[in-house]
Design an enzyme around this catalytic site. Structure first.
Site, short mmCIF file in Angstrom:
data_model
loop_
_atom_site.label_atom_id
_atom_site.label_comp_id
_atom_site.label_asym_id
_atom_site.label_seq_id
_atom_site.Cartn_x
_atom_site.Cartn_y
_atom_site.Cartn_z
N ALA A 31 0.86 -1.18 0.00
CA ALA A 31 0.00 0.00 0.00
C ALA A 31 0.89 1.22 0.00
O ALA A 31 1.71 1.39 0.90
CB ALA A 31 -0.89 0.00 1.24
N SER A 33 1.19 5.33 -0.05
CA SER A 33 0.42 6.54 0.23
C SER A 33 1.05 7.78 -0.39
O SER A 33 0.46 8.85 -0.38
CB SER A 33 0.35 6.74 1.75
OG SER A 33 1.66 6.92 2.26
N CYS A 120 -10.12 2.19 9.84
CA CYS A 120 -9.63 2.20 8.46
C CYS A 120 -8.62 1.08 8.24
O CYS A 120 -8.60 0.44 7.20
CB CYS A 120 -9.01 3.56 8.17
SG CYS A 120 -8.51 3.77 6.47
N GLY A 144 3.92 0.62 5.21
CA GLY A 144 5.00 1.33 5.90
C GLY A 144 4.73 1.55 7.37
O GLY A 144 5.30 2.46 7.97
N CYS A 217 -6.23 10.12 6.23
CA CYS A 217 -7.42 10.36 7.00
C CYS A 217 -8.27 11.48 6.42
O CYS A 217 -7.76 12.49 5.96
CB CYS A 217 -7.06 10.70 8.42
SG CYS A 217 -8.48 10.86 9.44
#
Length: 383
Positions: A31, A33, A120, A144, A217
RNA sequence: UGGGGCAUGGUGCAACGGCAGCACACCGGACUUUGAAUCCGUGGAUCCAGGUUCGAAUCCUGGUGCCCCGG
């Protein structure tokens, strides 16, 4: 070269036998970001021989007028380019809105203080995303996060604090069940944040990434009040602020804007600071008082998740966190049954907040935790 | 319409006639993948009009406003 820690290598070397759904043990999803942490994590996996595929989750709408994609996505794409890996963009906006934002608002409406990060992680990152990559035939998903997963040869996983205690994120992963943890890889678990930043330099990633991790978020950049005005106006009904005796001291502009222990935003001048000590959701009243009124020493919790072992309910002490960045507090666990339990602290503390997660540590090991139902003060503490 | 008291930042209080300070609140910053807490920092006040004095928040006179007592 930086070695991945042992439990990651064990997978790679095929020494962990029971790994359901994991076909190619050298293939891994991550994943991404757009932040420094996931970028370095991806690099480490690549340099240790994994075939890595990146996934960027689009979780919230962005302002299309200003740019064609969010800056975080742009960064993630640049990083993937640099690393020479494929990056897929996944639109999870709908489920994010329904599950995370919906759940957040629903919890607020009950007077709770939810932790959307925990939700989440459980529902999106290690829920929908994991399912998605599995559907693509990839059995392992990395991120991470600063937490350390240890595996035995059966593939059973224990969750530990990250080596960098200041950055440790085991708290937000504590609600994940064993079957999910089996598929997780956290390459940064044995690194300090400083080392990660140095690696970013070394790998030539510093220019592409943000100094800090991106927070996915939905509240980032928003004031809670603005967020609620757009998404849940009904929670902004104003009402009275009173002390514990019911004396009216002022007015609040929506109980959802306040949490237990909060000081700012009350707008009430007193000879000493005042804090939120309780909310009366039925009567829409915010109850405040001086710091000493916040003292509590026990809590009840529900929806327990125990990752690898149950806490003992004898008098032994565990280290407890009652929110993400709280310091560790010595306490014992009682009345553990079904998915409920009670925590009794050695010393009184403040800010036990319904809706937040209580997490139990045994040394560095995170046993799991539950959702705080209520805090209380027990007067006659029997040893 | 008798007697007494009070009047200082947004709020509550301080300042022997000598640079108007404190707490709380507000605002800003640091910290932070929740909401908070915490830490650091900025701004902002002597009810009005006269008088005494080298000098008045402080003393005097008047005005205005508020409070208490007049069971």
């Amino acid at each position: 070269m930086v070695q991945l820690y042992q439990s990651v290598s064990l997978i790679f070397e095929g020494k962990i036998t029971r790994m359901d759904k994991v076909k190619n043990k050298n293939e891994i999803a991550i994943a991404m970001s757009g932040g420094v942490d996931s970028a370095v994590a991806a690099s480490l996996l690549i340099k240790n021989g994994f075939r890595v595929r990146g996934y960027y989750m689009s979780l919230k709408p962005w302002n299309c007028r200003e740019r064609d994609k969010p800056v975080e996505q742009d960064r993630a794409e640049k990083i993937a380019d640099k690393l020479g890996i494929q990056l897929d963009i996944l639109d999870f906006q709908r489920i994010f809105k329904e599950e995370i934002i919906g759940g957040y608002i629903s919890a607020l409406s009950q007077g709770l203080t939810p932790n959307p990060c925990v939700m989440c992680n459980r529902l999106i990152k290690w829920g929908s995303l994991l399912e998605y990559v599995q559907s693509k035939g990839i059995g392992l998903l990395a991120s991470g996060h600063y937490a350390y997963l240890q595996r035995d040869e059966n593939g059973d996983v224990t969750l530990h604090k990250g080596l960098d205690e200041n950055k440790d994120q085991s708290y937000v992963l504590s609600a994940l069940p064993q079957p999910v943890l089996r598929h997780m890889i956290l390459p940064l678990g044995n690194l300090q944040k400083k080392e990660v930043q140095a690696l970013a330099q070394e790998f030539g990633l510093s220019e592409s990434v943000d100094r800090e991790s991106q927070d996915l978020c939905f509240l980032s950049g928003f004031k809670q009040e603005d967020f609620l005005r757009e998404n849940a106006k009904e929670l902004l009904e104003s009402g009275e602020i009173t002390d514990q005796d019911g004396k009216v001291l002022g007015r609040h502009s929506g109980l959802a804007l306040y949490t237990i222990g909060q000081r700012k935003g009350l707008g009430i001048a007193w000879h000493e600071p005042l804090f939120v000590i309780d909310k009366n959701i039925e009567r829409n009243i915010l109850i405040i008082g001086t710091k000493d009124k916040l003292r509590q020493n026990a809590l009840t919790a529900k929806d327990a998740n125990w990752i690898s072992e149950l806490p003992q309910t004898d008098d032994r002490r565990y280290d407890i966190k009652i929110r993400y960045k709280s310091k560790l507090l010595k306490a014992r666990i009682h009345h553990l049954q079904n998915r409920e339990f009670t925590v009794i602290f050695d010393e009184s503390l403040r800010d036990i907040t319904p809706g937040q997660r209580v997490v139990v540590y045994k040394g560095r090991k995170c046993l799991g935790g539950g959702e705080i139902v209520k805090g209380m003060y027990i007067n006659n503490l029997k040893r």
